[in-house]
Design a protein around this motif. Structure first.
Motif, PDB file in Angstrom:
ATOM      1  N   TYR A 154       0.834  -1.209   0.000  1.00 26.74           N
ATOM      2  CA  TYR A 154       0.000   0.000   0.000  1.00 26.74           C
ATOM      3  C   TYR A 154       0.867   1.256   0.000  1.00 26.74           C
ATOM      4  CZ  TYR A 154      -4.097   2.868   1.128  1.00 26.74           C
ATOM      5  OH  TYR A 154      -5.103   3.792   1.097  1.00 26.74           O
ATOM      6  N   LEU A 155       1.864   1.286   0.893  1.00 21.90           N
ATOM      7  CA  LEU A 155       2.727   2.460   0.981  1.00 21.90           C
ATOM      8  C   LEU A 155       3.599   2.615  -0.257  1.00 21.90           C
ATOM      9  CD1 LEU A 155       3.833   2.393   4.728  1.00 21.90           C
ATOM     10  CD2 LEU A 155       2.271   3.976   3.622  1.00 21.90           C
ATOM     11  N   HIS A 156       3.867   1.505  -0.954  1.00 22.26           N
ATOM     12  CA  HIS A 156       4.659   1.594  -2.188  1.00 22.26           C
ATOM     13  C   HIS A 156       3.949   2.483  -3.209  1.00 22.26           C
ATOM     14  CE1 HIS A 156       7.032   0.480  -5.675  1.00 22.26           C
ATOM     15  NE2 HIS A 156       5.918   0.106  -6.288  1.00 22.26           N
ATOM     16  N   TYR A 157       2.655   2.279  -3.347  1.00 21.12           N
ATOM     17  CA  TYR A 157       1.909   3.081  -4.307  1.00 21.12           C
ATOM     18  C   TYR A 157       1.557   4.458  -3.759  1.00 21.12           C
ATOM     19  CZ  TYR A 157       1.432  -1.037  -7.245  1.00 21.12           C
ATOM     20  OH  TYR A 157       1.712  -2.112  -8.048  1.00 21.12           O
ATOM     21  N   VAL A 158       1.361   4.548  -2.441  1.00 15.36           N
ATOM     22  CA  VAL A 158       1.011   5.837  -1.854  1.00 15.36           C
ATOM     23  C   VAL A 158       2.210   6.783  -1.838  1.00 15.36           C
ATOM     24  CG1 VAL A 158       0.252   6.990   0.263  1.00 15.36           C
ATOM     25  CG2 VAL A 158      -0.837   4.874  -0.463  1.00 15.36           C
ATOM     26  N   LEU A 159       3.401   6.259  -1.502  1.00 14.65           N
ATOM     27  CA  LEU A 159       4.574   7.113  -1.318  1.00 14.65           C
ATOM     28  C   LEU A 159       5.603   6.997  -2.444  1.00 14.65           C
ATOM     29  CD1 LEU A 159       5.276   6.825   2.514  1.00 14.65           C
ATOM     30  CD2 LEU A 159       4.139   8.661   1.280  1.00 14.65           C
ATOM     31  N   GLU A 204      -1.250  15.829   2.839  1.00 18.22           N
ATOM     32  CA  GLU A 204      -2.407  15.775   1.945  1.00 18.22           C
ATOM     33  C   GLU A 204      -2.427  14.470   1.153  1.00 18.22           C
ATOM     34  OE1 GLU A 204      -2.078  19.238  -0.424  1.00 18.22           O
ATOM     35  OE2 GLU A 204      -2.671  20.635   1.179  1.00 18.22           O
ATOM     36  N   ARG A 205      -1.275  14.016   0.730  1.00 17.03           N
ATOM     37  CA  ARG A 205      -1.194  12.766  -0.029  1.00 17.03           C
ATOM     38  C   ARG A 205      -1.658  11.584   0.810  1.00 17.03           C
ATOM     39  NH1 ARG A 205      -0.753  10.349  -5.116  1.00 17.03           N
ATOM     40  NH2 ARG A 205       0.281   8.327  -4.878  1.00 17.03           N
ATOM     41  N   LEU A 206      -1.182  11.495   2.035  1.00 17.24           N
ATOM     42  CA  LEU A 206      -1.574  10.392   2.909  1.00 17.24           C
ATOM     43  C   LEU A 206      -3.054  10.472   3.272  1.00 17.24           C
ATOM     44  CD1 LEU A 206       1.490  10.200   5.331  1.00 17.24           C
ATOM     45  CD2 LEU A 206       1.006   8.754   3.367  1.00 17.24           C
ATOM     46  N   ALA A 207      -3.554  11.685   3.525  1.00 18.59           N
ATOM     47  CA  ALA A 207      -4.965  11.836   3.869  1.00 18.59           C
ATOM     48  C   ALA A 207      -5.860  11.391   2.715  1.00 18.59           C
ATOM     49  CB  ALA A 207      -5.261  13.285   4.235  1.00 18.59           C
ATOM     50  N   HIS A 208      -5.404  11.598   1.484  1.00 17.59           N
ATOM     51  CA  HIS A 208      -6.189  11.175   0.318  1.00 17.59           C
ATOM     52  C   HIS A 208      -6.359   9.665   0.292  1.00 17.59           C
ATOM     53  CE1 HIS A 208      -7.796  11.229  -3.752  1.00 17.59           C
ATOM     54  NE2 HIS A 208      -6.888  10.339  -4.112  1.00 17.59           N
ATOM     55  N   HIS A 209      -5.411   8.920   0.870  1.00 15.29           N
ATOM     56  CA  HIS A 209      -5.475   7.460   0.898  1.00 15.29           C
ATOM     57  C   HIS A 209      -5.854   6.927   2.274  1.00 15.29           C
ATOM     58  CE1 HIS A 209      -3.112   8.162  -2.767  1.00 15.29           C
ATOM     59  NE2 HIS A 209      -3.515   6.966  -3.154  1.00 15.29           N
ATOM     60  N   GLY A 210      -6.449   7.769   3.099  1.00 15.36           N
ATOM     61  CA  GLY A 210      -6.939   7.311   4.388  1.00 15.36           C
ATOM     62  C   GLY A 210      -5.869   7.133   5.437  1.00 15.36           C
TER      63      GLY A 210
END
Length: 252
Positions: free
Chosen positions: A50-55, A87-93
């Protein structure tokens, strides 16, 4: 996100069922709601995916590099990155941990700038089990200093103490060999340049724990420091720096 790399829909369906299965604690069932069950076997793997795609993808596209500790020359860039990251992390919960995310003044100008403002030494930060701090070389230059994290040392010593308690009635040489292997693994990771004093302190604490464990085996035990020195000399590795300086290791 898993579907981008996994073409077998049966695998995706199986993981989906697992995520929706909930958690059993004894005879009590509870729904996990969002995310993966805390402490489940596959949770760490799925969290990394999950974090691979988020970050990672975001870093490559927006900030052009992968990083965990981020360094910026300008304070404005650092603040903008922290805002965009939240903001990026908040977009993915997700959200940043308030106690583990902070902006600090660090680098070769940090000491002088803080001295001009009448402030103390530059702040430090813990990363990968080590405390990083601003250090001066003998010639007055800047260098990133590294030493063992106090939290990591206390946690490791506490685990060693518990393990030695389970070995009270084992042969003392076998116990010393076991602890020597633990220290060898510790040195393989933490024996970086500049950490000699911290390593010596950690090994001394291990000697104290070993002596305490041997003396607690019997009221008639007469173990002394010279006995500990003999055991450690025979079964423990020598405390030496095992990693080169970063400038030597990264030369290409």
């Amino acid at each position: 996100m898993l579907g981008r790399r996994i073409g077998d829909t049966r695998v995706i369906r199986l993981i989906t069922k697992w995520l929706n299965a909930g958690v059993m604690e004894g005879t009590h069932w509870s729904d996990t709601g969002k995310g993966t069950p805390q402490g489940a076997i596959v949770s760490a793997c799925l969290a990394n995916v999950y974090l691979h795609y988020v970050l990672d993808h975001w870093f490559q596209n927006e900030w052009r590099k992968r990083m965990i500790v981020c360094g910026f020359q300008d304070q404005g860039d650092a603040k903008r990155f922290l805002r965009d990251l939240g903001e990026r992390l908040a977009h993915h919960g997700l959200e940043l941990h308030p106690d583990k995310t902070r902006l600090i003044e660090f680098g070769r100008f940090a000491r002088a700038n803080r001295r001009k403002r009448g402030q103390g030494k530059p702040e430090t930060f813990d990363f990968l089990g080590m405390t990083h701090f601003c250090e001066q070389t003998r010639k007055g230059g800047f260098r990133v200093g590294r030493k063992l994290s106090r939290k990591r040392v206390r946690r490791t010593l506490r685990r060693i103490k518990e393990a030695l308690r389970m070995r009270w009635h084992d042969n003392r040489h076998e116990t010393a060999k076991w602890l020597g292997r633990v220290i060898n693994g510790w040195l393989n990771y933490y024996a970086v340049p500049g950490s000699s004093q911290c390593l010596q302190g950690f090994i001394h604490q291990c000697k104290r724990l070993l002596m305490r464990a041997l003396r607690r085996r019997s009221q008639k035990d007469r173990t002394e420091w010279r006995d500990i020195d003999t055991l450690t000399a025979a079964h423990w590795p020598k405390a030496s720096i095992r990693h080169p300086w970063p400038a030597q290791r990264l030369v290409v």
